[in-house]
Design a protein around this motif. Structure first.
Motif, PDB file in Angstrom:
ATOM      1  N   THR A 309       0.851  -1.194   0.000  1.00  0.00           N
ATOM      2  CA  THR A 309       0.000   0.000   0.000  1.00  0.00           C
ATOM      3  C   THR A 309       0.881   1.235   0.000  1.00  0.00           C
ATOM      4  N   MET A 310       0.311   2.340  -0.449  1.00  0.00           N
ATOM      5  CA  MET A 310       1.015   3.619  -0.446  1.00  0.00           C
ATOM      6  C   MET A 310       0.262   4.601   0.459  1.00  0.00           C
ATOM      7  N   PRO A 311       0.969   5.522   1.095  1.00  0.00           N
ATOM      8  CA  PRO A 311       0.287   6.512   1.932  1.00  0.00           C
ATOM      9  C   PRO A 311      -0.692   7.342   1.113  1.00  0.00           C
ATOM     10  N   ASP A 312      -1.769   7.781   1.758  1.00  0.00           N
ATOM     11  CA  ASP A 312      -2.709   8.666   1.088  1.00  0.00           C
ATOM     12  C   ASP A 312      -2.013   9.975   0.716  1.00  0.00           C
ATOM     13  N   LEU A 313      -2.430  10.547  -0.398  1.00  0.00           N
ATOM     14  CA  LEU A 313      -1.895  11.844  -0.815  1.00  0.00           C
ATOM     15  C   LEU A 313      -2.670  12.934  -0.076  1.00  0.00           C
ATOM     16  N   LYS A 314      -2.213  13.256   1.118  1.00  0.00           N
ATOM     17  CA  LYS A 314      -2.930  14.203   1.970  1.00  0.00           C
ATOM     18  C   LYS A 314      -2.526  15.632   1.636  1.00  0.00           C
ATOM     19  N   LEU A 315      -3.540  16.467   1.388  1.00  0.00           N
ATOM     20  CA  LEU A 315      -3.301  17.863   1.043  1.00  0.00           C
ATOM     21  C   LEU A 315      -3.555  18.756   2.256  1.00  0.00           C
ATOM     22  N   LYS A 316      -2.829  19.863   2.325  1.00  0.00           N
ATOM     23  CA  LYS A 316      -2.921  20.753   3.475  1.00  0.00           C
ATOM     24  C   LYS A 316      -4.026  21.793   3.333  1.00  0.00           C
TER      25      LYS A 316
END
Length: 360
Positions: A309-316
């Motif tokens: 799995t890959m980390p979620d692409l979390k936006l600020k």
């Protein structure tokens, strides 16, 4: 030498270059950037260049020095043969072979089939187009009419910056929806609408631009005089990526594996506006994706197993400007809304930090 070729020096490609220093590369690899320009441009600030409130020198930085530059325009990418066809600035055709590729060719305007839109509107989708837009606006006589089509973030920032730059212009902002900035919380949309009302920018809601001519646009077939029309009503992936014979979503963005490469092509990564991702395209999203692509490249070079799995692409969050003194936006993802002077200072700070980390 084997080649990692980065096609396009936008936010995603720039992040890959910044995070892959020479010590991170295998001894037999080099990085080659293919781009028309010798510097990385801040596309998020093109609205200010078009309005004449920033010079292009202020919205660009040099590319990393450890990257070899191949100037030219990409015409075609052959994934099976691992070859790129390029037209150089001397109008010569060249073929560049690669071992790994990061495709970040960005987006172009989408005109939705509106007759005359491509021929008679100005754009802020590339540095060269934005320069032409700036020149056209600068040469307009007093009290000219400027129409901005599309009231998303780009259109709103452009219309606001134009108002501060040229108090004499008659500015209209056209949008298909009931309210502008539909991707933001209603509170922010209301705040921005109020700013435009106070600064004499006319918002035309529920619009439907059916045609554009040399001196007018047609809203629901009603002719409205316009000395300049600037199109910010949608984008689509670049022509080269749209022509790739791979699976795409309904927006023509390339569908990728969880490791950001094209299925069946583990050496071909796609970053930014051309990639099918769970968020709307943005500079921040391209940078986050670029960071993960670097992680995958390092694992591939080491011959290590890729993560399940890959980390979620979390936006600020997202920040927008209303000229040089006011702004609006969201922070902590989308949880907190900010407006006014604070929002504008935050956006200026983000830009300053980006320049700082880019070595300027």
């Amino acid at each position: 030498m084997r080649k990692l070729v980065i096609v396009g020096g936008g936010y995603g490609g720039m992040k890959v270059m910044q995070q892959l220093s020479t010590k991170d590369l295998p001894h037999d690899y080099e990085i080659i950037l293919v781009d028309k320009l010798p510097y990385h441009c801040f596309k998020t600030e093109y609205y200010a260049l078009a309005a004449g409130t920033e010079s292009d020198h202020e919205i660009r930085v040099p590319f990393p020095k450890h990257v070899r530059h191949q100037f030219g325009t990409v015409q075609n990418i052959d994934l099976a043969e691992k070859k790129i066809s390029i037209t150089t600035d001397q109008a010569k055709s060249e073929v560049l072979e690669y071992d790994k590729i990061v495709i970040g060719l960005g987006a172009t305007d989408k005109y939705h089939g509106v007759p005359g839109a491509k021929e008679h509107t100005f754009s802020i989708q590339s540095m060269e187009n934005t320069r032409r837009t700036y020149e056209a606006i600068s040469n307009l006589p007093p009290h000219s009419s400027v129409s901005v089509v599309g009231a998303g973030l780009s259109g709103v920032e452009l219309a606001a910056e134009l108002r501060e730059s040229r108090h004499d212009l008659n500015i209209r902002l056209f949008d298909r929806g009931e309210t502008i900035l539909p991707m933001f919380p209603r509170r922010l949309s209301t705040y921005v609408t109020s700013w435009f009302q106070k600064h004499d920018v006319e918002i035309v809601s529920n619009s439907d631009i059916t045609r554009v001519s040399a001196d007018a646009l047609y809203n629901h077939d009603e002719r409205i005089k316009a000395d300049a029309v600037i199109w910010t009503a949608g984008v689509q992936p670049s022509n080269v990526t749209r022509e790739l014979d791979v699976e795409k979503d309904d927006k023509k963005q390339i569908i990728l594996t969880k490791h950001h490469h094209i299925p069946d092509y583990p050496d071909a990564f796609v970053v930014g506006d051309c990639a099918s991702l769970p968020h709307a395209p943005s500079a921040q999203l391209a940078e986050k994706q670029g960071e993960q692509i670097v992680d995958i490249l390092k694992l591939q070079w080491k011959g290590e197993k890729l993560p399940d799995t890959m980390p979620d692409l979390k936006l600020k969050g997202t920040l927008g400007s209303l000229g040089k003194k006011k702004g609006f936006g969201t922070m902590m993802g989308e949880k907190a809304a900010v407006t006014g002077r604070v929002a504008r200072l935050l956006k200026s700070g983000v830009l300053w930090m980006y320049k700082y980390h880019s070595g300027v």
